[in-house]
Structure formats: structure tokens, C-alpha cells
Design a protein around this motif. Structure first.
Motif, PDB file in Angstrom:
ATOM      1  N   MET A  17      -0.587  -8.102  16.618  1.00 44.84           N
ATOM      2  CA  MET A  17      -1.327  -8.204  15.386  1.00 44.84           C
ATOM      3  C   MET A  17      -0.398  -8.717  14.293  1.00 44.84           C
ATOM      4  SD  MET A  17      -3.370  -5.284  13.257  1.00 44.84           S
ATOM      5  CE  MET A  17      -1.915  -4.344  12.964  1.00 44.84           C
ATOM      6  N   LEU A  18      -0.966  -9.499  13.396  1.00 44.01           N
ATOM      7  CA  LEU A  18      -0.222 -10.012  12.250  1.00 44.01           C
ATOM      8  C   LEU A  18      -0.778  -9.385  10.982  1.00 44.01           C
ATOM      9  CD1 LEU A  18      -0.142 -13.785  13.201  1.00 44.01           C
ATOM     10  CD2 LEU A  18       1.648 -12.086  13.527  1.00 44.01           C
ATOM     11  N   LEU A  19       0.118  -9.088  10.063  1.00 41.60           N
ATOM     12  CA  LEU A  19      -0.241  -8.501   8.786  1.00 41.60           C
ATOM     13  C   LEU A  19       0.304  -9.396   7.681  1.00 41.60           C
ATOM     14  CD1 LEU A  19      -1.297  -6.021   7.160  1.00 41.60           C
ATOM     15  CD2 LEU A  19       0.989  -5.043   7.439  1.00 41.60           C
ATOM     16  N   ILE A  20      -0.542  -9.732   6.740  1.00 44.32           N
ATOM     17  CA  ILE A  20      -0.115 -10.476   5.555  1.00 44.32           C
ATOM     18  C   ILE A  20      -0.355  -9.576   4.361  1.00 44.32           C
ATOM     19  CG2 ILE A  20      -0.552 -12.462   4.061  1.00 44.32           C
ATOM     20  CD1 ILE A  20      -1.411 -13.986   6.581  1.00 44.32           C
ATOM     21  N   MET A  21       0.680  -9.407   3.556  1.00 41.92           N
ATOM     22  CA  MET A  21       0.573  -8.607   2.340  1.00 41.92           C
ATOM     23  C   MET A  21       1.274  -9.346   1.216  1.00 41.92           C
ATOM     24  SD  MET A  21       1.264  -4.762   3.732  1.00 41.92           S
ATOM     25  CE  MET A  21       0.843  -4.058   2.152  1.00 41.92           C
ATOM     26  N   GLY A  22       0.732  -9.177   0.028  1.00 40.01           N
ATOM     27  CA  GLY A  22       1.378  -9.794  -1.118  1.00 40.01           C
ATOM     28  C   GLY A  22       0.480  -9.827  -2.327  1.00 40.01           C
ATOM     29  N   THR A  23       0.791 -10.741  -3.224  1.00 33.96           N
ATOM     30  CA  THR A  23       0.064 -10.847  -4.477  1.00 33.96           C
ATOM     31  C   THR A  23      -0.112 -12.301  -4.883  1.00 33.96           C
ATOM     32  OG1 THR A  23       2.128 -10.679  -5.730  1.00 33.96           O
ATOM     33  CG2 THR A  23       0.902  -8.631  -5.374  1.00 33.96           C
ATOM     34  N   VAL A  24      -1.120 -12.522  -5.700  1.00 32.22           N
ATOM     35  CA  VAL A  24      -1.302 -13.770  -6.449  1.00 32.22           C
ATOM     36  C   VAL A  24      -1.626 -13.354  -7.878  1.00 32.22           C
ATOM     37  CG1 VAL A  24      -2.060 -15.160  -4.479  1.00 32.22           C
ATOM     38  CG2 VAL A  24      -3.755 -13.993  -5.880  1.00 32.22           C
ATOM     39  N   ARG A  25      -1.448 -14.275  -8.786  1.00 32.35           N
ATOM     40  CA  ARG A  25      -1.685 -13.955 -10.191  1.00 32.35           C
ATOM     41  C   ARG A  25      -2.707 -14.925 -10.771  1.00 32.35           C
ATOM     42  NH1 ARG A  25       0.733 -10.422 -13.398  1.00 32.35           N
ATOM     43  NH2 ARG A  25       2.447 -10.007 -11.978  1.00 32.35           N
ATOM     44  N   LEU A  26      -3.574 -14.372 -11.599  1.00 31.22           N
ATOM     45  CA  LEU A  26      -4.577 -15.144 -12.333  1.00 31.22           C
ATOM     46  C   LEU A  26      -4.181 -15.207 -13.803  1.00 31.22           C
ATOM     47  CD1 LEU A  26      -7.780 -13.415 -10.921  1.00 31.22           C
ATOM     48  CD2 LEU A  26      -7.179 -15.806 -10.583  1.00 31.22           C
ATOM     49  N   PRO A  27      -4.674 -16.201 -14.516  1.00 37.66           N
ATOM     50  CA  PRO A  27      -4.452 -16.183 -15.962  1.00 37.66           C
ATOM     51  C   PRO A  27      -5.178 -14.980 -16.583  1.00 37.66           C
ATOM     52  CG  PRO A  27      -5.573 -18.212 -15.276  1.00 37.66           C
ATOM     53  CD  PRO A  27      -5.431 -17.350 -14.070  1.00 37.66           C
ATOM     54  N   THR A  28      -4.752 -14.565 -17.741  1.00 40.60           N
ATOM     55  CA  THR A  28      -5.408 -13.464 -18.443  1.00 40.60           C
ATOM     56  C   THR A  28      -6.900 -13.756 -18.567  1.00 40.60           C
ATOM     57  OG1 THR A  28      -3.393 -12.970 -19.655  1.00 40.60           O
ATOM     58  CG2 THR A  28      -5.444 -12.149 -20.598  1.00 40.60           C
ATOM     59  N   GLY A  29      -7.707 -12.783 -18.167  1.00 43.12           N
ATOM     60  CA  GLY A  29      -9.160 -12.944 -18.218  1.00 43.12           C
ATOM     61  C   GLY A  29      -9.731 -13.827 -17.122  1.00 43.12           C
ATOM     62  N   GLY A  30      -8.916 -14.213 -16.154  1.00 36.72           N
ATOM     63  CA  GLY A  30      -9.342 -15.182 -15.142  1.00 36.72           C
ATOM     64  C   GLY A  30     -10.181 -14.627 -13.998  1.00 36.72           C
TER      65      GLY A  30
ATOM     66  N   PHE B  47      -9.345  -8.980  11.269  1.00 34.77           N
ATOM     67  CA  PHE B  47      -9.640  -7.552  11.271  1.00 34.77           C
ATOM     68  C   PHE B  47      -9.810  -7.016   9.851  1.00 34.77           C
ATOM     69  CE2 PHE B  47      -6.866  -7.621  15.256  1.00 34.77           C
ATOM     70  CZ  PHE B  47      -7.947  -7.817  16.092  1.00 34.77           C
ATOM     71  N   THR B  48      -9.026  -7.545   8.920  1.00 38.47           N
ATOM     72  CA  THR B  48      -9.072  -7.111   7.520  1.00 38.47           C
ATOM     73  C   THR B  48      -8.779  -8.313   6.637  1.00 38.47           C
ATOM     74  OG1 THR B  48      -8.177  -4.936   8.110  1.00 38.47           O
ATOM     75  CG2 THR B  48      -8.036  -5.562   5.791  1.00 38.47           C
ATOM     76  N   TYR B  49      -9.525  -8.438   5.550  1.00 37.89           N
ATOM     77  CA  TYR B  49      -9.258  -9.473   4.557  1.00 37.89           C
ATOM     78  C   TYR B  49      -9.713  -8.917   3.224  1.00 37.89           C
ATOM     79  CZ  TYR B  49      -8.111 -14.223   3.246  1.00 37.89           C
ATOM     80  OH  TYR B  49      -7.475 -15.338   2.722  1.00 37.89           O
ATOM     81  N   ALA B  50      -8.777  -8.613   2.338  1.00 35.17           N
ATOM     82  CA  ALA B  50      -9.139  -7.956   1.087  1.00 35.17           C
ATOM     83  C   ALA B  50      -8.291  -8.458  -0.071  1.00 35.17           C
ATOM     84  CB  ALA B  50      -8.974  -6.452   1.232  1.00 35.17           C
ATOM     85  N   TYR B  51      -8.955  -8.622  -1.197  1.00 36.25           N
ATOM     86  CA  TYR B  51      -8.311  -8.904  -2.479  1.00 36.25           C
ATOM     87  C   TYR B  51      -8.651  -7.736  -3.395  1.00 36.25           C
ATOM     88  CZ  TYR B  51      -7.118 -13.881  -1.828  1.00 36.25           C
ATOM     89  OH  TYR B  51      -6.572 -15.061  -1.428  1.00 36.25           O
ATOM     90  N   GLY B  52      -7.694  -7.240  -4.153  1.00 37.84           N
ATOM     91  CA  GLY B  52      -7.945  -6.150  -5.080  1.00 37.84           C
ATOM     92  C   GLY B  52      -7.146  -6.316  -6.354  1.00 37.84           C
ATOM     93  N   GLN B  53      -7.795  -6.084  -7.480  1.00 35.05           N
ATOM     94  CA  GLN B  53      -7.146  -6.187  -8.780  1.00 35.05           C
ATOM     95  C   GLN B  53      -6.273  -4.963  -9.022  1.00 35.05           C
ATOM     96  OE1 GLN B  53      -9.802  -6.106 -12.176  1.00 35.05           O
ATOM     97  NE2 GLN B  53      -8.500  -7.541 -13.274  1.00 35.05           N
ATOM     98  N   ASP B  54      -5.066  -5.167  -9.503  1.00 33.02           N
ATOM     99  CA  ASP B  54      -4.151  -4.083  -9.832  1.00 33.02           C
ATOM    100  C   ASP B  54      -4.702  -3.308 -11.030  1.00 33.02           C
ATOM    101  OD1 ASP B  54      -0.983  -3.394  -9.288  1.00 33.02           O
ATOM    102  OD2 ASP B  54      -1.610  -2.958 -11.344  1.00 33.02           O
ATOM    103  N   VAL B  55      -4.691  -1.980 -10.960  1.00 35.04           N
ATOM    104  CA  VAL B  55      -5.269  -1.175 -12.032  1.00 35.04           C
ATOM    105  C   VAL B  55      -4.418  -1.176 -13.309  1.00 35.04           C
ATOM    106  CG1 VAL B  55      -6.588   0.312 -10.485  1.00 35.04           C
ATOM    107  CG2 VAL B  55      -4.289   0.990 -11.184  1.00 35.04           C
ATOM    108  N   LEU B  56      -3.147  -1.504 -13.196  1.00 34.18           N
ATOM    109  CA  LEU B  56      -2.280  -1.530 -14.372  1.00 34.18           C
ATOM    110  C   LEU B  56      -2.005  -2.936 -14.892  1.00 34.18           C
ATOM    111  CD1 LEU B  56       0.317   1.219 -13.386  1.00 34.18           C
ATOM    112  CD2 LEU B  56      -1.749   1.443 -14.795  1.00 34.18           C
ATOM    113  N   ASP B  57      -2.291  -3.937 -14.086  1.00 36.12           N
ATOM    114  CA  ASP B  57      -2.042  -5.331 -14.479  1.00 36.12           C
ATOM    115  C   ASP B  57      -3.243  -6.163 -14.042  1.00 36.12           C
ATOM    116  OD1 ASP B  57      -1.262  -7.958 -14.832  1.00 36.12           O
ATOM    117  OD2 ASP B  57       0.698  -7.698 -13.877  1.00 36.12           O
ATOM    118  N   PRO B  58      -4.212  -6.408 -14.918  1.00 31.39           N
ATOM    119  CA  PRO B  58      -5.444  -7.081 -14.525  1.00 31.39           C
ATOM    120  C   PRO B  58      -5.268  -8.543 -14.101  1.00 31.39           C
ATOM    121  CG  PRO B  58      -5.408  -6.684 -16.895  1.00 31.39           C
ATOM    122  CD  PRO B  58      -4.218  -5.983 -16.320  1.00 31.39           C
ATOM    123  N   THR B  59      -4.094  -9.118 -14.295  1.00 36.13           N
ATOM    124  CA  THR B  59      -3.867 -10.488 -13.836  1.00 36.13           C
ATOM    125  C   THR B  59      -3.298 -10.540 -12.412  1.00 36.13           C
ATOM    126  OG1 THR B  59      -1.585 -10.716 -14.669  1.00 36.13           O
ATOM    127  CG2 THR B  59      -3.383 -11.210 -16.215  1.00 36.13           C
TER     128      THR B  59
END
Length: 99
Positions: free
Chosen positions: A1-14, A36-48
Motif C-alpha cells: 500500500m502507498l500513502l501520500i500525506m502533505g499539504t497544499v495552500r490556497l490564497p486567503t479566502g480561496g 482506498f482513501t482520498y481526503a482534503y481537509g482545511q486546517d482549523v488554525l490556518d484556513p489557507t
């Protein structure tokens, strides 16, 4: 199984602007063979900041995902939406043990 984890950033309000394209891409990715899993989630302390988690059966499934039409569409949309600071890591993983 392969796991990808990380982050991307949006502009403020994006997120409001990006939501429709994200929902379309995530739904199509979840429907792919070998996903098996594919999820994007907004950080609760940093909305970008968007957290990314993916689990794939194998490299062939991940390769097909990368070559899919919906990912080409997402990559094109990402530039228009101002996605930046992409930081994703690929890990080889077993099923693991629940904590």
C-alpha cells in the motif's frame, strides 16, 4: 500500500472558490480502482492550509490516477485557483496496527 500525506495552500479566502473543483476531483479520485482513501481537509488554525491524505493499493493505481482526465483538469484548475506551496510525500506502508 502507498500513502501520500502533505499539504497544499490556497490564497486567503480561496476555499469557497476552490470547493467545487476540489469536490469534483476528490469524488472522481475516490471512485478509481485502487483508491482506498482520498481526503482534503482545511486546517482549523490556518484556513489557507489544506491537508491531503491518500491511500493507494499500489504504484500502478497511483500512476493511473496521475494520468486520469480529472487530475489533468484539477492541475489546470489549481493554477487558476492560486494553489501553491504543495508539499506531498509518498510512503510505502503496510496496513499498520490500530493504536
Amino acid at each position: 500500500m502507498l500513502l501520500i500525506m502533505g499539504t497544499v495552500r490556497l490564497p486567503t479566502g480561496g476555499l469557497d472558490r476552490a470547493r467545487s473543483a476540489m469536490e469534483k476531483m476528490v469524488a472522481a479520485s475516490r471512485a478509481e480502482d485502487g483508491c482506498f482513501t482520498y481526503a482534503y481537509g482545511q486546517d482549523v488554525l490556518d484556513p489557507t492550509l489544506i491537508h491531503v491524505v491518500e491511500r493507494w493499493r499500489d504504484r500502478e493505481a497511483l500512476k493511473a490516477h496521475g494520468a486520469s482526465a480529472h487530475m489533468a483538469e484539477w492541475r489546470a484548475a489549481g493554477a487558476d485557483l492560486g494553489l501553491h506551496d504543495r508539499d506531498l510525500k509518498l510512503y510505502d506502508a503496510d496496513e499498520g496496527t490500530p493504536l
